[in-house]
Design a protein around this motif. Structure first.
Motif, short mmCIF file in Angstrom:
data_model
loop_
_atom_site.label_atom_id
_atom_site.label_comp_id
_atom_site.label_asym_id
_atom_site.label_seq_id
_atom_site.Cartn_x
_atom_site.Cartn_y
_atom_site.Cartn_z
N GLY A 39 0.82 -1.20 0.00
CA GLY A 39 0.00 0.00 0.00
C GLY A 39 0.86 1.25 0.00
O GLY A 39 2.07 1.22 -0.21
N SER A 40 0.20 2.36 0.26
CA SER A 40 0.92 3.64 0.30
C SER A 40 0.36 4.49 1.43
O SER A 40 -0.72 4.22 1.95
N TYR A 41 1.12 5.48 1.81
CA TYR A 41 0.71 6.40 2.86
C TYR A 41 0.45 7.76 2.24
O TYR A 41 1.19 8.20 1.36
N GLY A 69 -1.13 17.56 11.21
CA GLY A 69 -1.21 16.66 10.05
C GLY A 69 -1.78 15.31 10.42
O GLY A 69 -1.91 14.96 11.58
N SER A 70 -2.11 14.57 9.38
CA SER A 70 -2.58 13.20 9.59
C SER A 70 -2.06 12.34 8.44
O SER A 70 -1.89 12.81 7.32
N THR A 71 -1.83 11.10 8.75
CA THR A 71 -1.34 10.14 7.77
C THR A 71 -2.35 9.00 7.67
O THR A 71 -2.80 8.47 8.68
N VAL A 72 -2.67 8.64 6.45
CA VAL A 72 -3.63 7.56 6.19
C VAL A 72 -2.94 6.50 5.35
O VAL A 72 -2.27 6.81 4.37
N TYR A 73 -3.13 5.24 5.75
CA TYR A 73 -2.59 4.13 4.98
C TYR A 73 -3.64 3.69 3.96
O TYR A 73 -4.79 3.45 4.30
N PRO A 122 -4.40 0.68 1.53
CA PRO A 122 -3.96 -0.68 1.17
C PRO A 122 -3.80 -0.83 -0.33
O PRO A 122 -4.53 -0.20 -1.11
N GLY A 123 -2.87 -1.68 -0.74
CA GLY A 123 -2.66 -1.95 -2.16
C GLY A 123 -3.73 -2.88 -2.69
O GLY A 123 -4.50 -3.48 -1.94
N PRO A 124 -3.80 -3.02 -4.00
CA PRO A 124 -4.80 -3.89 -4.61
C PRO A 124 -4.50 -5.36 -4.31
O PRO A 124 -3.36 -5.74 -4.03
N THR A 125 -5.53 -6.17 -4.37
CA THR A 125 -5.37 -7.61 -4.19
C THR A 125 -5.62 -8.31 -5.52
O THR A 125 -6.33 -7.80 -6.38
N PHE A 126 -5.03 -9.48 -5.67
CA PHE A 126 -5.30 -10.30 -6.84
C PHE A 126 -5.18 -11.76 -6.44
O PHE A 126 -4.56 -12.10 -5.44
#
Length: 160
Positions: free
Chosen positions: A83-85, A102-106, A108-112
């Protein structure tokens, strides 16, 4: 917009989701190896393998067959990509001092889904009336009324 694309992908996946190969081990015996896409499930792989046994029986000049051995394995798994932040914030300065909010949100990356369903069959073939054929399955009945077309074209889908 996304739904038609997903439906098209699913239809494409089902249109060619299985493949089989065979190997003669004796004049009247063959081994069928089938691999089916995750969407087919183990039941779909089994159905394709059974139809392939009927096809190979007819191609070899026999009429009936018995499945004398079976093995199957499910190698499907769901994989998630990294994933990315995303960080958002505001800096405020008052004179020589300030603060950062500030705030940071994760995200999630795609699933396959990877892998598939494998089905192996050991098949003994019989000619009509041969000893043992009374308990064997009819290859033509297994494939149905369009058996000649199925033998000619093969089977590469688990749908139907």
């Amino acid at each position: 917009m996304k739904l038609p694309i997903l439906l098209a992908l699913a239809a494409g996946a089902l249109s060619s989701c299985a493949a089989s190969s065979s190997m003669r081990t004796a004049n009247n015996e063959i081994i069928i190896k089938t691999r089916a896409a995750p969407i087919c499930g183990d039941t779909g792989a089994m159905k394709v393998a059974a139809k392939q046994a009927a096809i190979e029986t007819i191609k070899a000049g026999y009429d009936r067959y018995i499945i004398v051995g079976q093995a199957g394995v499910d190698t499907t798994q769901v994989v998630q990509m990294p994933g990315s932040y995303t960080t958002t914030g505001t800096a405020n300065v008052y004179g020589n001092t300030g603060y950062y909010s500030g705030s940071t949100v994760y995200n999630p990356g795609p699933t396959f889904v990877t892998g598939g369903h494998n089905q192996d069959l050991a098949v003994r073939m019989f000619k009509e009336g041969e000893p043992g054929s009374q308990n064997a399955l009819s290859a033509r009945d297994t494939l149905g009324p369009k058996w000649a077309l199925i033998v000619r074209d093969g089977i590469n889908t688990c749908a139907g």
